[in-house]
Design an enzyme around this catalytic site. Sequence first.
Site, PDB file in Angstrom:
ATOM      1  N   SER A  15     -24.660 -22.175 -12.605  1.00  0.00           N
ATOM      2  CA  SER A  15     -23.196 -22.224 -12.542  1.00  0.00           C
ATOM      3  C   SER A  15     -22.625 -22.301 -13.962  1.00  0.00           C
ATOM      4  CB  SER A  15     -22.776 -23.398 -11.658  1.00  0.00           C
ATOM      5  OG  SER A  15     -21.405 -23.339 -11.376  1.00  0.00           O
ATOM      6  N   GLU A  56     -24.829 -17.092  -5.629  1.00  0.00           N
ATOM      7  CA  GLU A  56     -25.444 -18.420  -5.455  1.00  0.00           C
ATOM      8  C   GLU A  56     -26.906 -18.280  -5.009  1.00  0.00           C
ATOM      9  OE1 GLU A  56     -22.947 -20.751  -2.858  1.00  0.00           O
ATOM     10  OE2 GLU A  56     -21.368 -20.904  -4.368  1.00  0.00           O
ATOM     11  N   HIS A 103     -21.434 -17.821  -8.875  1.00  0.00           N
ATOM     12  CA  HIS A 103     -20.878 -17.946  -7.509  1.00  0.00           C
ATOM     13  C   HIS A 103     -20.184 -16.625  -7.148  1.00  0.00           C
ATOM     14  CE1 HIS A 103     -21.414 -22.376  -7.585  1.00  0.00           C
ATOM     15  NE2 HIS A 103     -20.944 -22.327  -8.813  1.00  0.00           N
TER      16      HIS A 103
END
Lengths: 338, 338
Positions: B135, B204, B177
Site C-alpha cells: 500500500s 490488493e 488498491h
Amino acid sequence: MPLTSPDRTTGPLMVIGGAEDKLRKRTILKEFVSASGGADARIALIPTASSLGDEVVEVYDALFRRLGAGEVVPVRPQSREEAHDPDLVKAVGEATGVFMTGGNQLKLSAIICGTPLGDAIVEAHERGAVVGGTSAGASIQSSHMVAFGVGGATPKQRMTQVAAGLGLVKSAVIDQHFDQRNRYGRLLMIVAQSPQLLGIGVDEDTCALITVEEDADEVPHEVLRVIGRGSVTIFDPASIVSNAHEAKRSSPLLASGVLLHVLPAGAAYDLTTRTLVPQPAAIDPEDAAELAEAQRDMRQLARDIAAADASPAALRRRLARTRTKIGPNPDPLEGPVS
Amino acid sequence: MPLTSPDRTTGPLMVIGGAEDKLRKRTILKEFVSASGGADARIALIPTASSLGDEVVEVYDALFRRLGAGEVVPVRPQSREEAHDPDLVKAVGEATGVFMTGGNQLKLSAIICGTPLGDAIVEAHERGAVVGGTSAGASIQSSHMVAFGVGGATPKQRMTQVAAGLGLVKSAVIDQHFDQRNRYGRLLMIVAQSPQLLGIGVDEDTCALITVEEDADEVPHEVLRVIGRGSVTIFDPASIVSNAHEAKRSSPLLASGVLLHVLPAGAAYDLTTRTLVPQPAAIDPEDAAELAEAQRDMRQLARDIAAADASPAALRRRLARTRTKIGPNPDPLEGPVS
C-alpha cells in the site's frame, strides 16, 4: 485489419452512457431532437427496457416536446408478438428519430431483436434517421451486447456475459455507466475473449455520436464524436496478447497490448481507421484575447529591441509614453500564464 | 525511448498493492521472507506510514517469524530528526530485507525521503537486499508518488497529486488498491500529464516483483513478475496524445493511444524494453495427463486408418478387443474439452 466502408446514407447514432442531463443544459437530448429534425421531428420512443413504462414515456415525451420536437410516438411492445404489430412497425418506419430508454438491455434484445420492429429500427438507421439510446438503449446498439455482469477494474474470466445486440455499431461491444460503475474490467474481459471487437465504454451524461463523414478523397468513414460531461473509453485489442482461452473459473485475465483511448467532450475517433481524429486546439475567447494582446506586445518588444540600436533616445521617449498610459507592462515573454 | 541498463547488483523490489493475505497461503509475504534469506534473514520493518505503530509491528513481526525469518528489527522514526538516528540507519544498513507497511505514503515520504534512513533504504536496494512494501509502502518505491486523490475510472484534471518517492522504481508512478478502489482515472491522469512515466497499478493481495535478469546477450533488464490473487495494470503512455496541458479545472482529460497491459499472476513484463515477456503456457498436471492420453489415442487412430487399408479384418479384431477393455472411446479429435 480489413474494414468495410460505411454506407453514406446511414443516419447518426447516439450512444448515451445513462443518466443524461434532463433538467439543466440537456446538451445531449437537445442534440438528439435537433438531429431528428426539430419542429419536423417524428420521434419513436421505445421504453421497452424499462419496468416503469408509462412514467418513462411521460418524462421523455415532455422532454422532447420541451426541446421542440414536432411529434413523439410511444412504441412499447411488451412481447415478441407485440413487436410484430404493424402499427408499431409503421411508427418506427415513419420516424425521423428513434430513442430507446434505459432499463434492462436483455429485455430489449429479447423482445425486439430479430422481430419486424427490430428490423424497422435497423432500416430507420440505414435510411438516415437518427437512432439514439441511453444505458440499456446504448448497449443494444452494438453487434455484441453486454448482457449483465459485475463491476471492478481488473478483468476476470466470466465476470460478464455477452448477448446479441441490434448491430448498428458493428464489430463492437458497448458498455455504459462506465466510470460510475467501474466497468473497465468487464469490457476488457470481453475484448480479451473477442479481440475482433472494439470495446466502447460510455460514461454517464456522455454521448458517443457516430456519423459517416467523408475524408479528403471522399471515402466515407465512421467517426465517433464525444458530447457531454464525461468521457468515452475505447479499447482497441487488435494486438492483444491474452490467456482468455485457457484462464480458469474467475481468475484474472492477461490482457497485454490493448490500445487505450480516453476521449472527453470535443474529441473524435475514426472507427474506420481506428485512430484519433486530430482536433484544432480549443481556445476559449478570453484566452484568445489575452494571447492576441501578448502577440502584439511581443512584436512591439522586437521592434523596440531593433530601435534601441538605431536610436536609443527615441525608444526611451516611446517607452516613457507607453508606461504612463498603461502602467508597467509585465514581460510578454512570460506569457499570460506562467 | 532511451533507457539506461539497470545495475546487476540491485536487489529485488516487492511492490504490494495492499491487503496481502496474512492468514492463509501468505504467498507474497512468504516470497518476501524467502528472498530476504529465510532463517538467515534480518528484516528491517518500517511501520512509519501507519498510525497504528505498535500493533502493526506486532502483526508483521509475528508473520515474518512464523514464515521463518531469522530476525525482525522494527525501525520506526516518527520525525525527520529520528530518521537521522544512527541506530535506525544501522539496522537498515545491516538488513537483508526492508519492509514498509501501509498507511499514509505522504507521512512516509515526509519523514524518510532525503534523510540518512531514506538513503540507507536506497543503498540496501543497491547492494542487493530485498525492499518490499505494501500500500503506502508500495507507492513510496517509485520515483513519482501518488500523494492522494479520488477514485473513478475516467481521468480528470486535478483528481490526484504527485509527490516524490524513494525512486527505487525509476521513471514510474505506482498506485495500489488499484482494482478495489477504482484508480484507473487517477493513474491515467498522472501519465497524461507526465508521459515519460510508466503507470503501474497493483491490485490488493498482489505483488509486482521486480528483479534484474540478463537476456541471451547478457544485457541486464528490469523484469516485473506478478504474484498473488489480482493483477498489475501498466499504462505505457509513450505515444499518448493528450490535452493535459490545457484542460481546465476538473474536466475529463484526453488520453489517446495509451498502451495498456493487464497482467495476472504468472505474467511478466520487461520494464527495460516495455514489452510483455512471453511465457510458456501454464498447463495444469490434470490437463497435461488428459492431453497425453488424447495424443496417444490420436496416434492409434492414425495407425488404425492406415491399417484399415492394409487389413480390414485385423483392424476389426483389434477394435473389438480395445472396446471390450475400455468401452466405447469418444473421438479423440474432439479433444478433452469441446
